[in-house]
Scaffold this active site. Structure first.
Site, PDB file in Angstrom:
ATOM      1  N   ASN A   8       0.868  -1.176   0.000  1.00  0.00           N
ATOM      2  CA  ASN A   8       0.000   0.000   0.000  1.00  0.00           C
ATOM      3  C   ASN A   8       0.910   1.233   0.000  1.00  0.00           C
ATOM      4  OD1 ASN A   8      -1.813   2.017   0.472  1.00  0.00           O
ATOM      5  ND2 ASN A   8      -2.444   1.318   2.515  1.00  0.00           N
ATOM      6  N   LYS A  10       0.122   4.177  -0.235  1.00  0.00           N
ATOM      7  CA  LYS A  10      -0.567   5.350   0.361  1.00  0.00           C
ATOM      8  C   LYS A  10      -0.382   6.550  -0.575  1.00  0.00           C
ATOM      9  CE  LYS A  10      -0.311   3.209   4.821  1.00  0.00           C
ATOM     10  NZ  LYS A  10      -0.387   3.338   6.268  1.00  0.00           N
ATOM     11  N   HIS A  85      -9.680   0.807   4.893  1.00  0.00           N
ATOM     12  CA  HIS A  85      -8.400   1.031   5.575  1.00  0.00           C
ATOM     13  C   HIS A  85      -8.633   2.006   6.733  1.00  0.00           C
ATOM     14  CE1 HIS A  85      -4.342   2.384   6.387  1.00  0.00           C
ATOM     15  NE2 HIS A  85      -3.930   1.266   5.801  1.00  0.00           N
ATOM     16  N   GLU A 150      -5.236  -4.952  10.704  1.00  0.00           N
ATOM     17  CA  GLU A 150      -4.267  -3.869  10.899  1.00  0.00           C
ATOM     18  C   GLU A 150      -4.620  -3.084  12.166  1.00  0.00           C
ATOM     19  OE1 GLU A 150      -2.176  -2.573   7.041  1.00  0.00           O
ATOM     20  OE2 GLU A 150      -4.073  -1.504   7.112  1.00  0.00           O
ATOM     21  N   GLY A 156       2.313   2.580  10.898  1.00  0.00           N
ATOM     22  CA  GLY A 156       3.251   3.698  10.747  1.00  0.00           C
ATOM     23  C   GLY A 156       3.978   4.085  12.021  1.00  0.00           C
ATOM     24  N   SER A 187       3.450  -1.755  10.495  1.00  0.00           N
ATOM     25  CA  SER A 187       4.894  -1.735  10.774  1.00  0.00           C
ATOM     26  C   SER A 187       5.629  -3.004  10.337  1.00  0.00           C
ATOM     27  CB  SER A 187       5.155  -1.451  12.256  1.00  0.00           C
ATOM     28  OG  SER A 187       4.686  -0.154  12.586  1.00  0.00           O
ATOM     29  N   GLY A 206       2.884  -1.004   4.355  1.00  0.00           N
ATOM     30  CA  GLY A 206       2.772   0.425   4.052  1.00  0.00           C
ATOM     31  C   GLY A 206       4.131   1.032   3.779  1.00  0.00           C
ATOM     32  N   GLY A 207       4.669   1.723   4.771  1.00  0.00           N
ATOM     33  CA  GLY A 207       5.930   2.460   4.634  1.00  0.00           C
ATOM     34  C   GLY A 207       7.058   1.690   3.952  1.00  0.00           C
TER      35      GLY A 207
END
Ligand code: 13P
Length: 220
Positions: A8, A10, A85, A150, A156, A187, A206-207
């Protein structure tokens, strides 16, 4: 074993060129199913990865300025769409009822929804998950559905959920939706991905998915 790894992105990266650099780097053969969900303007199919989207609107077509339909996303090659989400729920005010509309429309328009669920810090996990699943999947066909657990406090923050809690959530979700494939997100990075993949059907990243080195380590 073959797992589902969803990236993702984002609201990143800021240019098409940078997005294409990531696509190029991630378009490799791996034993896992890799799904890339970039921002709408950068959607681009690849040979070895599957294309996904981060959201869609809860109607298929009509006078809804700025909205994007699951049918349009299907038409440009998306096979998966993230629905509900926590950032959509908290920043854009999406309710379980809206999530439910979107899930049913995705199924009708033949794109796979990835229903995201998870509790805030301090909330009772079982109560929140049961409600999100019951209301989000009301009257929906659950065969082949993907659910991503999640927990909001893990998104994050670098505070990954404990493995025993991931296993408990995984079991709870499977009990409520036996047909589902269950992923974990929050994470995830190259150091913890393998351990999490052992106890789940996949991960939602994500990140770390916009960090080339990190994501390549995760999918290889
Ligand atoms: P991070 O991996 O950045 O914690 O984000 C998780 C997430 O929200 C994926 O959908």
């Amino acid at each position: 074993m073959k797992k589902i790894i969803i990236a993702n992105f984002k609201m990143n990266p800021l240019t098409k060129k940078k997005a294409q650099e990531l696509f190029k780097a991630y378009d490799i053969k791996t034993k896992h199913t890799v799904v890339l969900c970039p921002p709408f303007p950068f959607l681009e199919k690849g040979k070895n990865y599957i294309l996904g989207a981060q959201n869609c609107f809860c109607r298929t077509e009509g006078p809804y300025t700025g909205a994007v339909s699951s049918k349009m996303l299907k038409d440009v090659g998306c096979k998966y769409i993230l629905i509900g989400h926590s950032e959509r729920r908290h920043i854009f005010g999406e309710t379980n009822r809206i999530v439910n509309h979107k899930i049913k429309l995705c199924i009708k328009n033949k794109v796979k929804p990835v229903l995201c669920v998870g509790e805030n810090a301090g909330e009772k996990r079982d109560v929140v998950l049961k409600k999100q699943l019951k209301e989000g999947l009301k009257d929906a066909q659950t065969k082949g559905i993907i659910i991503a657990y999640e927990p909001v406090f893990a998104i994050g923050t670098g505070k990954v959920c404990e493995i025993k809690d991931i296993i408990n959530s995984f079991n709870l979700i499977k009990k409520i939706v036996p047909d589902a494939k269950v992923l974990y997100g929050g994470s995830v990075n190259s150091l913890n991905a393998k351990e999490i993949l052992k106890v789940t059907d996949g991960i939602l990243v994500g990140g770390a998915s916009i960090n080339k080195k990190e994501f390549l380590k995760i999918i290889k």
